[in-house]
Write an enzyme that holds these catalytic residues in place. Sequence first.
Site, short mmCIF file in Angstrom:
data_model
loop_
_atom_site.label_atom_id
_atom_site.label_comp_id
_atom_site.label_asym_id
_atom_site.label_seq_id
_atom_site.Cartn_x
_atom_site.Cartn_y
_atom_site.Cartn_z
N GLY A 41 0.89 -1.17 -0.13
CA GLY A 41 0.32 -0.08 0.11
C GLY A 41 0.63 1.73 0.09
N ASP A 100 -5.38 2.65 10.00
CA ASP A 100 -6.84 1.72 10.66
C ASP A 100 -6.78 1.82 11.77
OD1 ASP A 100 -9.62 1.60 9.89
OD2 ASP A 100 -9.36 -0.36 8.76
N VAL A 150 -11.18 3.89 1.64
CA VAL A 150 -10.92 4.53 0.93
C VAL A 150 -9.55 3.62 -0.11
CG1 VAL A 150 -10.83 6.83 1.49
CG2 VAL A 150 -8.83 5.80 1.54
N ASP A 156 -5.79 0.04 -1.99
CA ASP A 156 -6.37 -1.42 -3.18
C ASP A 156 -7.20 -1.43 -1.98
OD1 ASP A 156 -4.38 -2.68 -0.50
OD2 ASP A 156 -5.54 -4.40 -1.94
P1 IMP Z 1 -4.95 -1.84 11.01
O1 IMP Z 1 -3.76 -3.12 10.24
O2 IMP Z 1 -6.22 -2.44 10.89
O3 IMP Z 1 -4.55 -0.61 10.91
O4 IMP Z 1 -4.97 -2.44 9.21
C1 IMP Z 1 -3.70 -1.35 7.92
C2 IMP Z 1 -4.02 -2.15 6.91
O5 IMP Z 1 -5.25 -1.88 5.85
C3 IMP Z 1 -3.32 -0.69 6.09
O6 IMP Z 1 -1.60 -0.65 5.44
C4 IMP Z 1 -3.81 -1.28 4.24
O7 IMP Z 1 -3.59 -1.93 3.46
C5 IMP Z 1 -5.77 -1.51 5.02
N1 IMP Z 1 -6.29 -0.87 5.45
C6 IMP Z 1 -7.43 -0.39 6.15
N2 IMP Z 1 -8.03 0.80 5.67
C7 IMP Z 1 -8.33 0.98 4.67
C8 IMP Z 1 -8.88 1.68 3.26
O8 IMP Z 1 -9.22 2.46 3.62
N3 IMP Z 1 -8.33 1.79 2.14
C9 IMP Z 1 -7.34 0.71 1.52
N4 IMP Z 1 -6.72 -0.39 2.81
C10 IMP Z 1 -6.70 -0.24 3.75
MG MG Z 2 -1.26 -2.54 3.31
#
Ligand code: IMP
Ligand code: MG
Length: 176
Positions: A41, A100, A150, A156
């Site tokens: 990403g 996120d 997003v 993606d």
């Molecule tokens: P977390 O571990 O929940 O913080 O998620 C982080 C990872 O989830 C990021 O590196 C993204 O690859 C993916 N991600 C989280 N939210 C989104 C979004 O809105 N669009 C695309 N990828 C996301």
């Molecule tokens: Mg990612």
Amino acid sequence: MDRILIDRDRIRGRVEEIGREITAVYGDCLDGLVIVPVLAGSIIFLADLIRTLPFKMKISVMTVSRYRGATTTGGATQFVHDLTLDIKGRHVLIVDDILDSGTTLRMVTAQLRERGPASLRTCVLLRKTARAPKDLTADFVGFDIEDSFVVGYGLDYDGHYRNWPDIAVLRPELYQ
Ligand code: IMP
Ligand code: MG
């Protein structure tokens, strides 16, 4: 796409600002910086960001897998590909696309801290303010955004849309 959330001009302006913020912190590090992008990403952000940094640096990539196709949280975060560089005693900056739930950044940070870097900081292009845990701060944040899914500028949905130059909100019916 539902709508553009952050267009390419705003992204470019903010990336240049983050570059200056990072340079203010690391610009005088004589032995340089190790940037650890979390793939895939962060690739577009990384490519633009590093070209704003006028000092010595290396890149060592890491791949983690989190969403496995779905947009919703679920499934364990896994290392798919680890660093090949020894970061002991080095200044390290982790770069990711979005903060996120924080699971990914928390895991990557914990893993790298164990390897004894001289310093460890994090940089994310986007942060979902409503979801990011209060105890997990990123040192450099591009934009705080609403809690929508997003895509674009590297982000993606199921592997698609990374090539869109703007950051857009995906139409909910595409993924719900
Ligand atoms: P977390 O571990 O929940 O913080 O998620 C982080 C990872 O989830 C990021 O590196 C993204 O690859 C993916 N991600 C989280 N939210 C989104 C979004 O809105 N669009 C695309 N990828 C996301
Ligand atoms: Mg990612």
